[in-house]
Structures are given as C-alpha cells and as structure tokens.
Scaffold this active site. Structure first.
Site, PDB file in Angstrom:
ATOM      1  N   HIS A  55       3.159  -2.274  16.430  1.00  0.00           N
ATOM      2  CA  HIS A  55       2.737  -1.190  17.317  1.00  0.00           C
ATOM      3  C   HIS A  55       2.092  -1.877  18.519  1.00  0.00           C
ATOM      4  O   HIS A  55       1.470  -2.940  18.365  1.00  0.00           O
ATOM      5  CB  HIS A  55       1.646  -0.333  16.686  1.00  0.00           C
ATOM      6  N   ASP A  58      -1.279  -3.148  17.664  1.00  0.00           N
ATOM      7  CA  ASP A  58      -1.427  -4.234  16.670  1.00  0.00           C
ATOM      8  C   ASP A  58      -1.523  -5.556  17.420  1.00  0.00           C
ATOM      9  O   ASP A  58      -2.180  -6.494  16.977  1.00  0.00           O
ATOM     10  CB  ASP A  58      -0.199  -4.352  15.758  1.00  0.00           C
ATOM     11  N   MET A  89      11.924  -4.864  16.080  1.00  0.00           N
ATOM     12  CA  MET A  89      11.516  -3.460  16.241  1.00  0.00           C
ATOM     13  C   MET A  89      10.116  -3.376  16.825  1.00  0.00           C
ATOM     14  O   MET A  89       9.268  -4.218  16.558  1.00  0.00           O
ATOM     15  CB  MET A  89      11.559  -2.778  14.856  1.00  0.00           C
ATOM     16  N   GLU A 182      10.960   8.298  11.734  1.00  0.00           N
ATOM     17  CA  GLU A 182      10.465   8.091  10.362  1.00  0.00           C
ATOM     18  C   GLU A 182       9.703   9.325   9.892  1.00  0.00           C
ATOM     19  O   GLU A 182       8.676   9.702  10.462  1.00  0.00           O
ATOM     20  CB  GLU A 182       9.550   6.863  10.345  1.00  0.00           C
ATOM     21  N   LYS A 184       7.583  11.728   7.107  1.00  0.00           N
ATOM     22  CA  LYS A 184       6.577  11.630   6.043  1.00  0.00           C
ATOM     23  C   LYS A 184       6.057  13.047   5.797  1.00  0.00           C
ATOM     24  O   LYS A 184       5.874  13.796   6.761  1.00  0.00           O
ATOM     25  CB  LYS A 184       5.444  10.693   6.496  1.00  0.00           C
ATOM     26  N   GLU A 218      11.425   5.757   4.809  1.00  0.00           N
ATOM     27  CA  GLU A 218      10.514   4.870   4.060  1.00  0.00           C
ATOM     28  C   GLU A 218      10.481   5.306   2.596  1.00  0.00           C
ATOM     29  O   GLU A 218      10.252   6.486   2.297  1.00  0.00           O
ATOM     30  CB  GLU A 218       9.106   4.921   4.663  1.00  0.00           C
ATOM     31  N   HIS A 221       7.726   7.572   1.388  1.00  0.00           N
ATOM     32  CA  HIS A 221       7.511   8.900   1.965  1.00  0.00           C
ATOM     33  C   HIS A 221       8.289   9.996   1.248  1.00  0.00           C
ATOM     34  O   HIS A 221       7.705  11.025   0.902  1.00  0.00           O
ATOM     35  CB  HIS A 221       7.800   8.862   3.464  1.00  0.00           C
ATOM     36  N   ASP A 246      12.259   1.248   5.919  1.00  0.00           N
ATOM     37  CA  ASP A 246      10.946   0.761   5.493  1.00  0.00           C
ATOM     38  C   ASP A 246      10.934   0.676   3.967  1.00  0.00           C
ATOM     39  O   ASP A 246      10.931   1.704   3.266  1.00  0.00           O
ATOM     40  CB  ASP A 246       9.834   1.709   5.960  1.00  0.00           C
ATOM     41  N   ASP A 256      -0.755   7.897  -0.436  1.00  0.00           N
ATOM     42  CA  ASP A 256       0.221   7.013   0.212  1.00  0.00           C
ATOM     43  C   ASP A 256      -0.078   5.557  -0.166  1.00  0.00           C
ATOM     44  O   ASP A 256      -0.957   4.925   0.401  1.00  0.00           O
ATOM     45  CB  ASP A 256       0.070   7.228   1.727  1.00  0.00           C
ATOM     46  N   ASP A 258       1.998   2.655  -0.425  1.00  0.00           N
ATOM     47  CA  ASP A 258       2.594   1.529   0.309  1.00  0.00           C
ATOM     48  C   ASP A 258       2.553   0.223  -0.504  1.00  0.00           C
ATOM     49  O   ASP A 258       2.172  -0.835   0.007  1.00  0.00           O
ATOM     50  CB  ASP A 258       1.888   1.309   1.661  1.00  0.00           C
ATOM     51  N   ASP A 288       7.325  -2.202   4.832  1.00  0.00           N
ATOM     52  CA  ASP A 288       6.159  -1.490   5.354  1.00  0.00           C
ATOM     53  C   ASP A 288       5.216  -1.231   4.189  1.00  0.00           C
ATOM     54  O   ASP A 288       5.144  -0.135   3.643  1.00  0.00           O
ATOM     55  CB  ASP A 288       6.585  -0.173   6.016  1.00  0.00           C
TER      56      ASP A 288
HETATM   57  C1  GLT Z   1       1.844   3.298   9.391  1.00  0.00           C
HETATM   58  C2  GLT Z   1       2.698   4.211   8.566  1.00  0.00           C
HETATM   59  C3  GLT Z   1       4.072   3.734   8.450  1.00  0.00           C
HETATM   60  C4  GLT Z   1       4.819   3.656   9.737  1.00  0.00           C
HETATM   61  C5  GLT Z   1       4.243   2.738  10.716  1.00  0.00           C
HETATM   62  C6  GLT Z   1       4.966   2.875  12.025  1.00  0.00           C
HETATM   63  S1  GLT Z   1       2.557   2.809  10.848  1.00  0.00           S
HETATM   64  O1  GLT Z   1       1.544   2.148   8.657  1.00  0.00           O
HETATM   65  O2  GLT Z   1       2.100   4.372   7.285  1.00  0.00           O
HETATM   66  O3  GLT Z   1       4.812   4.412   7.504  1.00  0.00           O
HETATM   67  O4  GLT Z   1       6.091   3.121   9.460  1.00  0.00           O
HETATM   68  O5  GLT Z   1       4.283   3.631  12.948  1.00  0.00           O
HETATM   69 MN    MN Z   2       6.706   3.232   7.434  1.00  0.00          MN
HETATM   70 MN    MN Z   3       3.855   4.704   4.079  1.00  0.00          MN
END
Ligand code: GLT
Ligand code: MN
Ligand code: MN
Length: 388
Positions: A55, A58, A89, A182, A184, A218, A221, A246, A256, A258, A288
């Site tokens: 980003h 970042d 990206m 993306e 979510k 992702e 998500h 992702d 969430d 991750d 991600d």
């Molecule tokens: C953030 C989010 C992700 C996205 C990123 C891109 S930022 O960490 O949880 O799923 O992919 O903006």
């Molecule tokens: Mn993501």
């Molecule tokens: Mn996520």
C-alpha cells in the site's frame, strides 16, 4: 526427497504489511518491533520469494516529507535489487486514517470521496514507479454498521464512478494497470459492500473498462462468510477474471485470522492449488497473511518459507492426484458421457428440443448409476496425507 524450493514461475509474493505485521490485535499492542521496508526485502530475499507488494503508506508514511519519501524509495529500490525482488502489485491504504472512518469511494462526503480518488492516483504513480502492473482495490471501510447511515445504491454508484475515473487515469498515464477487486464480508465494518467475489464479478460488466478489471479473491474472506472459496475462484477463472489471488487460511465463523496458507484447511488448500495449476493460473500467488502473534522475526521468516513450501508440496500432490490411475478410473466412471444427447443439449433449436422431448430418459435407470464418492474422497485424502 524433493526440495520444494519456491519456484520463481509461481510468482510468490508477500505484502510489506504482512511481513512487517507487528502482532497487534484489537485487544493488545505490538508483540514485535517495527521493521523497515528494507528489512522486509531482506527477509523475503532470504526466504526465496519472488516479489513484494505494498500500500502507498506501507512504504511512505502518510505524513512523510517529499525528501523523506525520496530517501525511502531509494533505499527500498536498492534492497529490492539486492534481493532479486520485484513489485507486481500495488494498492492504496483507504482504511487506516480517521478520514476514512466512514469509507473512501463510498463516503457520504464528496470531499472525502475526492480525496480518496486523489490519494489513489498518487498511489498509482508510486506503484508504477516500482513497475507494478496489478492494482488492487480492497474496500475495507466501504460499508456500514447501520443502513440508516448510507444508501447502499449510492454506494454502488459512487464506487463505480471512482473506478471509471481511475481506469481513465491509468490509461492516460500509460501505466498499463489491471485492476483487481477484493471482496470481504465484514471487518473492519459491520457489513462491507461487495461482500463476496461474485459481487465484483457482477459489477465489472457495468464499468466503463470491463476488460481492465478483474478480481483478487482472498481465501480468508469467502471462508469467513461460510462459503466455499474454491468455487468463487473457479468462477473468476472461468470468466478469465482471476487477475490476482490472496492466499492464506481461516477457520469459518471466526474473526479475520489471516493465517499462514495451508495451516488450517489442508483439503481446501489442496483443491485450490489443484484448480490454479490445472487451469494454468499465471498471475502472482500472493500471501496475504501474517505470522502468529507469538512469533519473533526469525519465526516470521519460517512463516514466509512455510507458505511457499506448502504451496509447492500441494502442487506436487495435485500432479499425483491427476496421475493416479485408480483416481482417474473413478473419474471416468462417474463422468458418464452421451455424445448424442450432448449434441442435442449443446445448442437450442426447435429440432433439438423436439428430439430431446422424445428421448427415452428413465429416471429410475439413471438413478442407478454408481457414484463411488466415498472411495474417491478417501483416495484424495490419502494423496493429501501422503500414503499414496
Ligand atoms: C489488509 C486486508 C487485506 C487486503 C489488503 C489490501 S490490506 O491487510 O486485510 O485483505 O488484501 O488492501
Ligand atoms: Mn487480502
Ligand atoms: Mn484477510
């Protein structure tokens, strides 16, 4: 024993925000010290990754001076080169600053919407400077807790307008970006607009430049929403809209998480890798995810290596599954063709309709065809578990 080293052809990438994640959660502050983009490049270089995504903020803090920004960029470019890493990206942080507390492109405030577009234009300039060709849009704050506060139809129109504007900007600047949306379902908002990948697949044909736009699904998500991620990816792939992915892991019905790719759902991860490999997905495979809050940076490197290694292992398992004679025999047994009927139903015309109406199709007979799915699933499990 194969090495399962990361294959550059797999284009394994990580976000600056993923490796530099300091282990913060809603109940506690960082458990790891802050590290710089250069540190991240060094960790990923050692782990054998292909690239780093970011980003805008970042890399360049939102309040950095132009001189500070120049120094950061120079140092980061050098670190990328030294570590043999690329930036496929880029994306915009449209969620951290308080200005975006009620959304960016979908904010109720026209000035905030304009600021979000302006910030994205600048972030696109930054990404292009590093050679990024994919631009991700994750609408983290584009949503609502109460539908009394925003009109969801306006939100769609505002989002579309912003994307159309930015497509034109990319074209005019000759950046050659492909946009990847993306989805979510929630977090950080109570409800996020365009909750699943399919929502974006439905939006894309209504945009001014549909060919430029695709999706960035992702794993976590769709899984948060209790849905089958593999099916969403399949639909995007079939529509030639899978521009980016992702990879991570997630348990259903939880916050969430991750988690590291393949750390929870071995079977879903296997089917996902098989799908991507069988259909020659050629974009970046982006992780991600972030390491557990308990990890130190040595362990973060293990997390990065483990993400890629698991993918390579599952890729090998997918090839094994495809080459397994018993599995393929079962696949042939369950996929019952009928060339004449298939010709009839392939395309409608009144002659075919008439013939189909006359076809002798006996439902009791048809229901008798064997479907040994228990056997097939057990064999699949054994491929995954390593006994085949
Ligand atoms: C953030 C989010 C992700 C996205 C990123 C891109 S930022 O960490 O949880 O799923 O992919 O903006
Ligand atoms: Mn993501
Ligand atoms: Mn996520």
């Amino acid at each position: 024993m194969p090495a399962y080293d990361p294959d550059p052809k797999m284009k394994f990438t990580f976000g600056l925000w993923t490796i530099a994640n300091p282990g913060r959660d809603p109940f506690g502050g960082p458990t790891r010290e802050t590290i710089s983009p250069v540190d991240v490049a060094n960790i990923l270089g050692e782990a054998g990754a292909y690239g780093i995504n970011f980003h805008d903020n970042d890399l360049i803090p939102i309040d950095a001076s132009p001189a500070q920004a120049d120094t950061i960029k120079k140092d980061f470019k050098k670190a990328l080169k030294q570590n043999g890493l690329v930036v496929p990206m880029a994306t915009t942080n449209l969620f951290s600053d308080p200005v975006f507390k009620d959304g960016a492109f979908t904010s109720n405030n026209a000035k905030i919407r304009a600021y979000a577009i302006q910030k994205t234009m600048r972030a696109m300039d930054l990404g292009a400077e590093f050679g990024a060709k994919i631009y991700v849009f994750w609408g983290g704050r584009e949503g609502a807790e109460s539908d009394a506060t925003k009109n969801p139809i306006d939100a769609i129109k505002r989002f579309r307008e912003a994307i159309n504007f930015l497509c034109n900007y990319s074209i005019e600047q000759k950046y050659g970006y492909k946009f990847a949306f993306e989805a979510k379902p929630n977090e950080p908002r109570g409800h996020i607009y365009f909750a699943v990948t399919g929502s974006y697949l439905a939006l894309i044909p209504t945009l001014d430049y549909p060919d430029m736009c695709g999706v960035n699904p992702e794993f976590a998500h769709e899984t948060m929403a209790g849905l089958n991620f593999v099916h969403h990816v399949a639909q995007a792939l079939e529509m030639k809209k899978l521009f980016h992915i992702d990879l991570n892991d997630q348990e259903m019905g939880r916050y969430d998480q991750d988690f590291r790719f393949g750390s929870v759902s071995y079977k879903a991860a296997f089917h996902l890798v098989k799908l991507l490999e069988d259909y020659n997905y050629n974009g970046p495979r982006h992780f991600d995810s972030h390491a557990y809050r308990q990890s130190d940076y040595q362990d973060v490197k293990e997390f990065a290596k483990g993400s890629m290694r698991t993918y390579m292992i599952l890729k090998e398992k997918a090839a094994k599954w495809n080459a397994d004679k018993e599995i393929q025999a079962l696949r042939n047994e369950i996929n019952l063709g009928d060339p004449n009927l298939e010709k009839l139903t392939k395309k409608y015309n009144s002659g075919n309709a008439k013939k189909l109406l006359e076809a002798p199709l006996d439902r009791t007979d048809l229901a008798n065809a064997r479907l040994p799915y228990e056997r097939l699933d057990q064999l699949t499990a054994e491929v995954i578990l390593g006994t085949r």
